[in-house]
Scaffold this motif. Structure first.
Motif, PDB file in Angstrom:
ATOM      1  N   LEU A  49     -33.660 -31.957  17.590  1.00 12.34           N
ATOM      2  CA  LEU A  49     -34.680 -32.848  18.248  1.00 12.34           C
ATOM      3  C   LEU A  49     -35.473 -33.494  17.002  1.00 12.34           C
ATOM      4  CD1 LEU A  49     -35.961 -31.051  21.273  1.00 12.34           C
ATOM      5  CD2 LEU A  49     -34.222 -32.556  21.169  1.00 12.34           C
ATOM      6  N   GLY A  50     -35.049 -32.893  15.806  1.00 11.82           N
ATOM      7  CA  GLY A  50     -35.926 -33.534  14.548  1.00 11.82           C
ATOM      8  C   GLY A  50     -37.170 -32.791  14.499  1.00 11.82           C
ATOM      9  N   LEU A  51     -37.482 -31.752  14.965  1.00  9.10           N
ATOM     10  CA  LEU A  51     -38.765 -31.125  15.066  1.00  9.10           C
ATOM     11  C   LEU A  51     -39.152 -30.560  13.500  1.00  9.10           C
ATOM     12  CD1 LEU A  51     -39.383 -29.311  18.377  1.00  9.10           C
ATOM     13  CD2 LEU A  51     -39.888 -31.872  17.530  1.00  9.10           C
ATOM     14  N   GLY A  52     -38.008 -30.133  12.795  1.00 12.59           N
ATOM     15  CA  GLY A  52     -38.060 -29.757  11.532  1.00 12.59           C
ATOM     16  C   GLY A  52     -38.578 -30.929  10.617  1.00 12.59           C
ATOM     17  N   LEU A  53     -38.133 -32.223  10.895  1.00 11.54           N
ATOM     18  CA  LEU A  53     -38.546 -33.376  10.001  1.00 11.54           C
ATOM     19  C   LEU A  53     -39.898 -33.645  10.305  1.00 11.54           C
ATOM     20  CD1 LEU A  53     -37.894 -35.870   8.597  1.00 11.54           C
ATOM     21  CD2 LEU A  53     -37.259 -37.057  10.693  1.00 11.54           C
ATOM     22  N   LYS A  54     -40.473 -33.467  11.597  1.00  8.76           N
ATOM     23  CA  LYS A  54     -41.836 -33.665  11.622  1.00  8.76           C
ATOM     24  C   LYS A  54     -42.814 -32.546  11.010  1.00  8.76           C
ATOM     25  CE  LYS A  54     -45.246 -34.531  15.389  1.00  8.76           C
ATOM     26  NZ  LYS A  54     -45.356 -34.534  16.919  1.00  8.76           N
ATOM     27  N   ARG A  55     -42.273 -31.399  10.886  1.00  7.74           N
ATOM     28  CA  ARG A  55     -42.904 -30.377  10.401  1.00  7.74           C
ATOM     29  C   ARG A  55     -42.975 -30.924   8.714  1.00  7.74           C
ATOM     30  NH1 ARG A  55     -47.105 -27.912  11.108  1.00  7.74           N
ATOM     31  NH2 ARG A  55     -47.843 -26.866   9.273  1.00  7.74           N
ATOM     32  N   ARG A  56     -41.764 -31.302   8.233  1.00  8.26           N
ATOM     33  CA  ARG A  56     -41.779 -31.509   6.850  1.00  8.26           C
ATOM     34  C   ARG A  56     -42.832 -32.833   6.604  1.00  8.26           C
ATOM     35  NH1 ARG A  56     -36.362 -30.306   7.482  1.00  8.26           N
ATOM     36  NH2 ARG A  56     -36.029 -32.496   7.879  1.00  8.26           N
ATOM     37  N   GLN A  57     -42.887 -33.661   7.511  1.00  6.01           N
ATOM     38  CA  GLN A  57     -43.793 -34.781   7.453  1.00  6.01           C
ATOM     39  C   GLN A  57     -45.430 -34.394   7.253  1.00  6.01           C
ATOM     40  OE1 GLN A  57     -42.696 -37.168  11.065  1.00  6.01           O
ATOM     41  NE2 GLN A  57     -41.558 -38.577   9.713  1.00  6.01           N
ATOM     42  N   TYR A  58     -45.749 -33.338   8.307  1.00  6.82           N
ATOM     43  CA  TYR A  58     -46.900 -32.706   8.090  1.00  6.82           C
ATOM     44  C   TYR A  58     -47.383 -32.208   7.003  1.00  6.82           C
ATOM     45  CZ  TYR A  58     -48.089 -32.446  13.247  1.00  6.82           C
ATOM     46  OH  TYR A  58     -48.303 -32.797  14.620  1.00  6.82           O
ATOM     47  N   GLU A  59     -46.352 -31.291   6.411  1.00  8.08           N
ATOM     48  CA  GLU A  59     -46.631 -30.603   5.185  1.00  8.08           C
ATOM     49  C   GLU A  59     -46.630 -31.386   3.999  1.00  8.08           C
ATOM     50  OE1 GLU A  59     -43.384 -27.843   5.309  1.00  8.08           O
ATOM     51  OE2 GLU A  59     -44.316 -26.750   6.629  1.00  8.08           O
ATOM     52  N   ARG A  60     -45.754 -32.694   3.929  1.00  6.56           N
ATOM     53  CA  ARG A  60     -45.771 -33.375   2.416  1.00  6.56           C
ATOM     54  C   ARG A  60     -46.959 -34.523   2.701  1.00  6.56           C
ATOM     55  NH1 ARG A  60     -41.408 -38.522   1.624  1.00  6.56           N
ATOM     56  NH2 ARG A  60     -41.645 -38.404  -0.746  1.00  6.56           N
ATOM     57  N   GLY A  61     -47.179 -34.900   3.975  1.00  5.07           N
ATOM     58  CA  GLY A  61     -48.309 -35.703   4.147  1.00  5.07           C
ATOM     59  C   GLY A  61     -49.835 -35.333   3.776  1.00  5.07           C
ATOM     60  N   ALA A  62     -49.960 -33.690   4.425  1.00  7.94           N
ATOM     61  CA  ALA A  62     -51.127 -32.903   4.277  1.00  7.94           C
ATOM     62  C   ALA A  62     -50.932 -32.753   2.737  1.00  7.94           C
ATOM     63  CB  ALA A  62     -51.111 -31.523   4.990  1.00  7.94           C
ATOM     64  N   LYS A  63     -50.069 -32.439   1.986  1.00  8.80           N
ATOM     65  CA  LYS A  63     -50.182 -32.086   0.606  1.00  8.80           C
ATOM     66  C   LYS A  63     -50.684 -33.368  -0.107  1.00  8.80           C
ATOM     67  CE  LYS A  63     -47.632 -30.595  -3.400  1.00  8.80           C
ATOM     68  NZ  LYS A  63     -46.371 -30.019  -3.761  1.00  8.80           N
ATOM     69  N   PHE A  64     -50.301 -34.684   0.285  1.00  7.44           N
ATOM     70  CA  PHE A  64     -50.786 -35.656  -0.406  1.00  7.44           C
ATOM     71  C   PHE A  64     -52.275 -36.064  -0.015  1.00  7.44           C
ATOM     72  CE2 PHE A  64     -51.646 -40.249   0.311  1.00  7.44           C
ATOM     73  CZ  PHE A  64     -51.544 -40.807  -0.841  1.00  7.44           C
ATOM     74  N   PHE A  65     -52.538 -35.913   0.968  1.00  6.20           N
ATOM     75  CA  PHE A  65     -53.939 -36.291   1.347  1.00  6.20           C
ATOM     76  C   PHE A  65     -55.042 -35.291   1.037  1.00  6.20           C
ATOM     77  CE2 PHE A  65     -52.147 -39.171   4.345  1.00  6.20           C
ATOM     78  CZ  PHE A  65     -52.632 -40.482   3.868  1.00  6.20           C
ATOM     79  N   GLU A  66     -54.515 -33.969   0.716  1.00  6.41           N
ATOM     80  CA  GLU A  66     -55.534 -33.028   0.289  1.00  6.41           C
ATOM     81  C   GLU A  66     -55.844 -33.385  -1.329  1.00  6.41           C
ATOM     82  OE1 GLU A  66     -56.903 -30.484   1.345  1.00  6.41           O
ATOM     83  OE2 GLU A  66     -56.506 -30.338   3.532  1.00  6.41           O
TER      84      GLU A  66
END
Length: 317
Positions: free
Chosen positions: A262-279
């Protein structure tokens, strides 16, 4: 839950499209218990207060102006499935218009079964959703949904305080409302890239640029929501984050396979990568600087800038 009725709905799929959406809804709901939606007056007030408090805290912390959608619903699992069948039907429409292929009946049954299985799995696991109603016609407002049976079930399984967990989920979903409210252009931007990508698929091609831009934008959407929720939530959330992350990684090999499909791993990577950028941006320049991403489409980070936030800060913030 009625597996026989679910199978019967799928095998009886009919119509002229590549998916029988009525059968998808029937099959997904037949294989998914709706869950209890009996709310006490305290719970009703709790949801309302959580959402309103999240709006005020997020406005202050993010220095962004936005309003809540007119549609804020506490749903059971069947309500959520119905809402998302409509979403997937809109997204799949360009493919539907291209026809059904050489064996339309067989393809229709397989596609209907796949969509029903996906929506059933998600319906049992989704806690909340901000729905921007992408590709919808007319002036329909965005929606904010909370799947109450899943929230109570997960709070119990994680052994965490239910009102605190419910409030944390509310902050996350309202964070998405903040993004789309602060960036009126965002829905159109995502829709255009979705349409370009789907049109290419319907022609047998692959528009890599459209999908890359869509992935980059969604990484920004997920990452900013993580930042804003974490900075605005008015209680310690360390245990909630740790336990929910462990739940997402668990569930055995079958659940892991389904999440991957279902691509939920991709969504998790989006969370983590995006969060690292904005942090990184918020730590260097403050949350208000991170919020500049929503002022104009050109302010979205590029794929390269997501891994090098200092380049985005030089360009935008």
């Amino acid at each position: 839950m009625n597996i026989y009725r679910s199978v019967r709905a799928v095998t009886g799929a009919s119509g002229t499209g590549i998916v029988d959406w009525d059968a998808v809804a029937e099959a997904a709901k037949a294989s998914t218990p709706p869950g209890d939606l009996t709310l006490s007056e305290e719970e009703r007030l709790g949801y309302k207060t959580d959402v309103q408090d999240a709006r005020e805290r997020l406005r202050t912390v993010g220095e962004v102006e936005f309003d809540l959608p007119d549609v804020v619903e506490v749903q059971n699992r069947h309500h959520w499935i119905d809402a998302n069948v409509a979403t997937f039907e809109r997204v799949m429409q360009p493919l539907e218009e291209k026809g059904t292929g050489v064996f339309p009946g067989i393809a229709r049954v397989a596609n209907t079964g796949t969509m029903a299985f996906m929506l059933s799995f998600l319906g049992k696991n989704v806690l909340g959703q901000y729905d921007p109603l992408l590709l919808a016609e007319g002036d329909d407002d965005h929606g904010l949904y909370f799947v109450h049976p899943n929230i109570t079930k997960v709070a119990e399984s994680l052994d965490v305080d239910y009102p605190r967990f419910r409030r944390w989920i509310a902050f996350h979903e309202v964070s998405h409302a903040a993004e789309f409210g602060a960036a009126p252009w965002l829905s159109d931007y995502l829709e255009e890239r979705m349409e370009e990508g789907i049109d290419a698929l319907s022609e047998g091609g692959l528009d890599r640029t459209a999908f890359r831009e869509l992935d980059t934008a969604m990484t920004a959407v997920e990452g900013y929501a993580e930042l804003l929720m974490d900075r605005a939530f008015d209680d310690d959330y360390t245990d909630l984050r740790r336990k929910l992350d462990a739940r997402r990684r668990g569930g055995g090999p079958m659940a892991t396979l389904v999440r991957r499909l279902l691509g939920l791993g991709l969504k998790r990577r989006q969370y983590e990568r995006g969060a690292k950028f904005f942090e990184a941006v918020a730590d260097a320049r403050g949350v208000a600087a991170a919020s500049k991403v929503w002022e104009h489409p050109d302010n979205l980070p590029t794929d390269d800038e997501l891994d090098h936030p200092e380049r985005w800060m030089r360009r935008v913030a």
